[in-house]
Design a protein around this motif. Structure first.
Motif, PDB file in Angstrom:
ATOM      1  N   MET A  18      44.139  44.757  29.284  1.00  0.00           N
ATOM      2  CA  MET A  18      45.100  44.202  30.240  1.00  0.00           C
ATOM      3  C   MET A  18      44.642  44.395  31.685  1.00  0.00           C
ATOM      4  SD  MET A  18      48.874  45.183  28.753  1.00  0.00           S
ATOM      5  CE  MET A  18      49.706  44.460  30.164  1.00  0.00           C
ATOM      6  N   ILE A  19      44.054  45.549  31.972  1.00  0.00           N
ATOM      7  CA  ILE A  19      43.629  45.831  33.346  1.00  0.00           C
ATOM      8  C   ILE A  19      42.554  44.847  33.800  1.00  0.00           C
ATOM      9  CG2 ILE A  19      42.176  47.432  34.665  1.00  0.00           C
ATOM     10  CD1 ILE A  19      45.007  48.114  34.969  1.00  0.00           C
ATOM     11  N   SER A  20      41.569  44.597  32.948  1.00  0.00           N
ATOM     12  CA  SER A  20      40.496  43.679  33.314  1.00  0.00           C
ATOM     13  C   SER A  20      41.045  42.291  33.609  1.00  0.00           C
ATOM     14  CB  SER A  20      39.455  43.602  32.191  1.00  0.00           C
ATOM     15  OG  SER A  20      38.835  44.857  32.001  1.00  0.00           O
ATOM     16  N   GLU A  21      42.008  41.856  32.804  1.00  0.00           N
ATOM     17  CA  GLU A  21      42.621  40.554  33.022  1.00  0.00           C
ATOM     18  C   GLU A  21      43.422  40.534  34.315  1.00  0.00           C
ATOM     19  OE1 GLU A  21      43.827  36.625  32.465  1.00  0.00           O
ATOM     20  OE2 GLU A  21      42.183  37.800  31.621  1.00  0.00           O
ATOM     21  N   ALA A  22      44.154  41.611  34.599  1.00  0.00           N
ATOM     22  CA  ALA A  22      44.939  41.696  35.832  1.00  0.00           C
ATOM     23  C   ALA A  22      44.042  41.674  37.059  1.00  0.00           C
ATOM     24  CB  ALA A  22      45.798  42.965  35.812  1.00  0.00           C
ATOM     25  N   VAL A  23      42.923  42.393  36.991  1.00  0.00           N
ATOM     26  CA  VAL A  23      41.968  42.404  38.101  1.00  0.00           C
ATOM     27  C   VAL A  23      41.394  41.004  38.307  1.00  0.00           C
ATOM     28  CG1 VAL A  23      39.716  43.254  38.867  1.00  0.00           C
ATOM     29  CG2 VAL A  23      41.386  44.834  37.865  1.00  0.00           C
ATOM     30  N   ARG A  24      41.058  40.338  37.210  1.00  0.00           N
ATOM     31  CA  ARG A  24      40.506  38.984  37.294  1.00  0.00           C
ATOM     32  C   ARG A  24      41.508  38.037  37.960  1.00  0.00           C
ATOM     33  NH1 ARG A  24      40.968  34.327  35.003  1.00  0.00           N
ATOM     34  NH2 ARG A  24      42.528  35.089  33.510  1.00  0.00           N
ATOM     35  N   GLU A  25      42.788  38.141  37.589  1.00  0.00           N
ATOM     36  CA  GLU A  25      43.813  37.272  38.160  1.00  0.00           C
ATOM     37  C   GLU A  25      43.961  37.510  39.663  1.00  0.00           C
ATOM     38  OE1 GLU A  25      47.495  37.669  36.121  1.00  0.00           O
ATOM     39  OE2 GLU A  25      46.794  36.659  34.297  1.00  0.00           O
ATOM     40  N   VAL A  26      43.948  38.776  40.070  1.00  0.00           N
ATOM     41  CA  VAL A  26      44.042  39.104  41.499  1.00  0.00           C
ATOM     42  C   VAL A  26      42.846  38.542  42.248  1.00  0.00           C
ATOM     43  CG1 VAL A  26      43.918  40.994  43.174  1.00  0.00           C
ATOM     44  CG2 VAL A  26      45.469  41.161  41.223  1.00  0.00           C
ATOM     45  N   ARG A  27      41.651  38.703  41.670  1.00  0.00           N
ATOM     46  CA  ARG A  27      40.433  38.225  42.330  1.00  0.00           C
ATOM     47  C   ARG A  27      40.458  36.702  42.484  1.00  0.00           C
ATOM     48  NH1 ARG A  27      36.869  40.176  38.927  1.00  0.00           N
ATOM     49  NH2 ARG A  27      36.648  42.167  39.997  1.00  0.00           N
ATOM     50  N   GLU A  28      40.839  35.986  41.413  1.00  0.00           N
ATOM     51  CA  GLU A  28      40.861  34.526  41.458  1.00  0.00           C
ATOM     52  C   GLU A  28      41.935  34.007  42.409  1.00  0.00           C
ATOM     53  OE1 GLU A  28      41.244  33.084  37.494  1.00  0.00           O
ATOM     54  OE2 GLU A  28      39.188  33.638  36.914  1.00  0.00           O
ATOM     55  N   PHE A  29      43.112  34.637  42.376  1.00  0.00           N
ATOM     56  CA  PHE A  29      44.191  34.207  43.262  1.00  0.00           C
ATOM     57  C   PHE A  29      43.806  34.446  44.719  1.00  0.00           C
ATOM     58  CE2 PHE A  29      48.066  35.098  45.690  1.00  0.00           C
ATOM     59  CZ  PHE A  29      48.801  33.942  45.452  1.00  0.00           C
ATOM     60  N   SER A  30      43.176  35.564  44.983  1.00  0.00           N
ATOM     61  CA  SER A  30      42.780  35.913  46.344  1.00  0.00           C
ATOM     62  C   SER A  30      41.745  34.925  46.886  1.00  0.00           C
ATOM     63  CB  SER A  30      42.217  37.332  46.384  1.00  0.00           C
ATOM     64  OG  SER A  30      43.180  38.265  45.954  1.00  0.00           O
ATOM     65  N   LYS A  31      40.791  34.520  46.040  1.00  0.00           N
ATOM     66  CA  LYS A  31      39.792  33.551  46.466  1.00  0.00           C
ATOM     67  C   LYS A  31      40.427  32.190  46.712  1.00  0.00           C
ATOM     68  CE  LYS A  31      35.751  35.680  44.276  1.00  0.00           C
ATOM     69  NZ  LYS A  31      34.691  35.520  43.241  1.00  0.00           N
ATOM     70  N   LEU A  51      49.515  51.047  41.353  1.00  0.00           N
ATOM     71  CA  LEU A  51      48.845  50.030  40.551  1.00  0.00           C
ATOM     72  C   LEU A  51      48.414  48.845  41.418  1.00  0.00           C
ATOM     73  CD1 LEU A  51      47.913  48.936  37.814  1.00  0.00           C
ATOM     74  CD2 LEU A  51      50.234  48.008  37.497  1.00  0.00           C
ATOM     75  N   ALA A  52      49.281  48.421  42.336  1.00  0.00           N
ATOM     76  CA  ALA A  52      48.927  47.315  43.229  1.00  0.00           C
ATOM     77  C   ALA A  52      47.684  47.659  44.041  1.00  0.00           C
ATOM     78  CB  ALA A  52      50.110  46.992  44.154  1.00  0.00           C
ATOM     79  N   LEU A  53      47.643  48.859  44.584  1.00  0.00           N
ATOM     80  CA  LEU A  53      46.491  49.302  45.368  1.00  0.00           C
ATOM     81  C   LEU A  53      45.234  49.354  44.504  1.00  0.00           C
ATOM     82  CD1 LEU A  53      45.652  50.381  48.188  1.00  0.00           C
ATOM     83  CD2 LEU A  53      46.136  52.675  47.338  1.00  0.00           C
ATOM     84  N   TYR A  54      45.371  49.875  43.306  1.00  0.00           N
ATOM     85  CA  TYR A  54      44.267  49.978  42.361  1.00  0.00           C
ATOM     86  C   TYR A  54      43.678  48.601  42.038  1.00  0.00           C
ATOM     87  CZ  TYR A  54      41.925  50.938  37.871  1.00  0.00           C
ATOM     88  OH  TYR A  54      41.020  51.021  36.836  1.00  0.00           O
ATOM     89  N   LEU A  55      44.563  47.626  41.753  1.00  0.00           N
ATOM     90  CA  LEU A  55      44.102  46.286  41.389  1.00  0.00           C
ATOM     91  C   LEU A  55      43.386  45.599  42.551  1.00  0.00           C
ATOM     92  CD1 LEU A  55      47.139  44.913  39.333  1.00  0.00           C
ATOM     93  CD2 LEU A  55      44.962  45.765  38.451  1.00  0.00           C
ATOM     94  N   LEU A  56      43.954  45.733  43.744  1.00  0.00           N
ATOM     95  CA  LEU A  56      43.334  45.101  44.914  1.00  0.00           C
ATOM     96  C   LEU A  56      41.959  45.704  45.199  1.00  0.00           C
ATOM     97  CD1 LEU A  56      46.402  44.736  47.321  1.00  0.00           C
ATOM     98  CD2 LEU A  56      45.438  43.044  45.757  1.00  0.00           C
ATOM     99  N   LYS A  57      41.853  47.017  45.055  1.00  0.00           N
ATOM    100  CA  LYS A  57      40.564  47.683  45.272  1.00  0.00           C
ATOM    101  C   LYS A  57      39.563  47.258  44.206  1.00  0.00           C
ATOM    102  CE  LYS A  57      37.649  50.702  47.005  1.00  0.00           C
ATOM    103  NZ  LYS A  57      36.983  50.458  48.298  1.00  0.00           N
ATOM    104  N   ARG A  58      39.987  47.250  42.943  1.00  0.00           N
ATOM    105  CA  ARG A  58      39.097  46.844  41.846  1.00  0.00           C
ATOM    106  C   ARG A  58      38.651  45.389  41.987  1.00  0.00           C
ATOM    107  NH1 ARG A  58      39.439  48.895  36.551  1.00  0.00           N
ATOM    108  NH2 ARG A  58      38.277  46.994  36.059  1.00  0.00           N
TER     109      ARG A  58
END
Length: 273
Positions: free
Chosen positions: A1-14, A35-42
């Motif tokens: 789940m974490i890898s998918e969440a990080v991917r979603e944040v990265r794609e949305f941010s781009k 968790l929000a901070l962790y995802l944004l950093k990752r």
């Protein structure tokens, strides 16, 4: 789940251009903002953390938050809002949280603008949505809100995740914030600060704020030892608990006389599922 969440944040941010901006996370040290901070950093974003505290804040949770950002490699700003909170909250009826959030929001805005941050981020999840709230007046994708009244966009990477999903993501990421074992206002772990336990109809004073901190700090020692969740309202000294037995309730209620109450006058309420 974490890898998918990080991917979603990265794609949305781009897709939205957030990946090219400096982001400041409103970081309480709770599970959601951590968790929000962790995802944004990752996700590789340019992110820093901002924590507000006052003289009634739990020092244990603040210490944990500072350790978390250090381990994550994120710059962490601390801002004392005691004076602003006293100005906004005293002389009015509770709850104090309403006034505290107002102080934090406007301090966050000006801190961001004065220090070159282009986006504010929060750890709101899907269970936090309140109809009519400022951040729920967003047009388009509610993960990124441009609010003219604030003058700086808000990024909410967790807003599409339920509280239960956030719990699972945080567990997978190994995020385990320090707990004061407060009763809180929801069954999910949702701690805040002791000022939320001032009785709703009371006029807020610094003396009541001091009392709320002192009695709940002592109660937290028992709660942690017993692994139950307890808080005490003041000045009524109503004991609120999750999963307390009569022995634990009695131990907690014996604390009341130390702070000006009478043991026999303190009521106790067991919270139900």
């Amino acid at each position: 789940m974490i890898s998918e969440a990080v991917r979603e944040v990265r794609e949305f941010s781009k897709r939205t251009g957030v990946d090219k901006k400096r982001i400041l996370v409103l970081f309480s040290g709770g599970k959601d903002s951590s968790l929000a901070l962790y995802l944004l950093k990752r996700a590789g974003l340019d992110v820093s953390a901002l924590t507000f505290f006052h003289r009634w804040s739990w020092r244990e949770t603040l210490n944990w938050a500072m350790g978390f950002t250090k381990k994550l490699g994120v710059k962490h700003y601390l801002v004392d809002i005691t004076d602003g909170l006293i100005r906004e909250a005293t002389g009015r009826k509770g709850p104090v949280c309403i006034n505290c959030k107002k102080v934090m929001l406007w301090n966050a805005k000006w801190f961001a603008l004065n220090n070159g941050f282009e986006v504010l981020a929060k750890g709101d999840n899907a269970n936090d949505k309140i109809i009519g709230a400022l951040l729920d007046q967003c047009k388009g994708d509610i993960r990124l809100c441009d609010i003219p009244r604030i003058g700086i966009p808000f990024f909410r990477p967790l807003i599409r995740y339920t509280a239960e999903e956030v719990e699972k993501l945080a567990e997978e990421a190994g995020i385990r914030p320090y707990r004061m074992y407060e009763h809180a206002r929801r069954r999910q772990w949702r701690e805040g600060c002791p000022l939320q336990y001032i009785d709703r109809e009371e006029i807020v004073t610094e003396e009541l704020m001091d009392l709320a901190f002192k009695v709940n700090y002592e109660v937290s020692k028992i709660a942690r030892a017993k692994k139950v969740r307890v808080s005490v309202r003041v000045p009524s000294f109503e004991v609120m608990c999750w999963d307390c037995n009569e022995e634990t309730l009695g131990e907690i209620k014996r604390i009341v006389p130390r702070f000006g109450g009478k043991e026999g006058e303190a009521s106790a309420r067991k919270a139900e599922e």
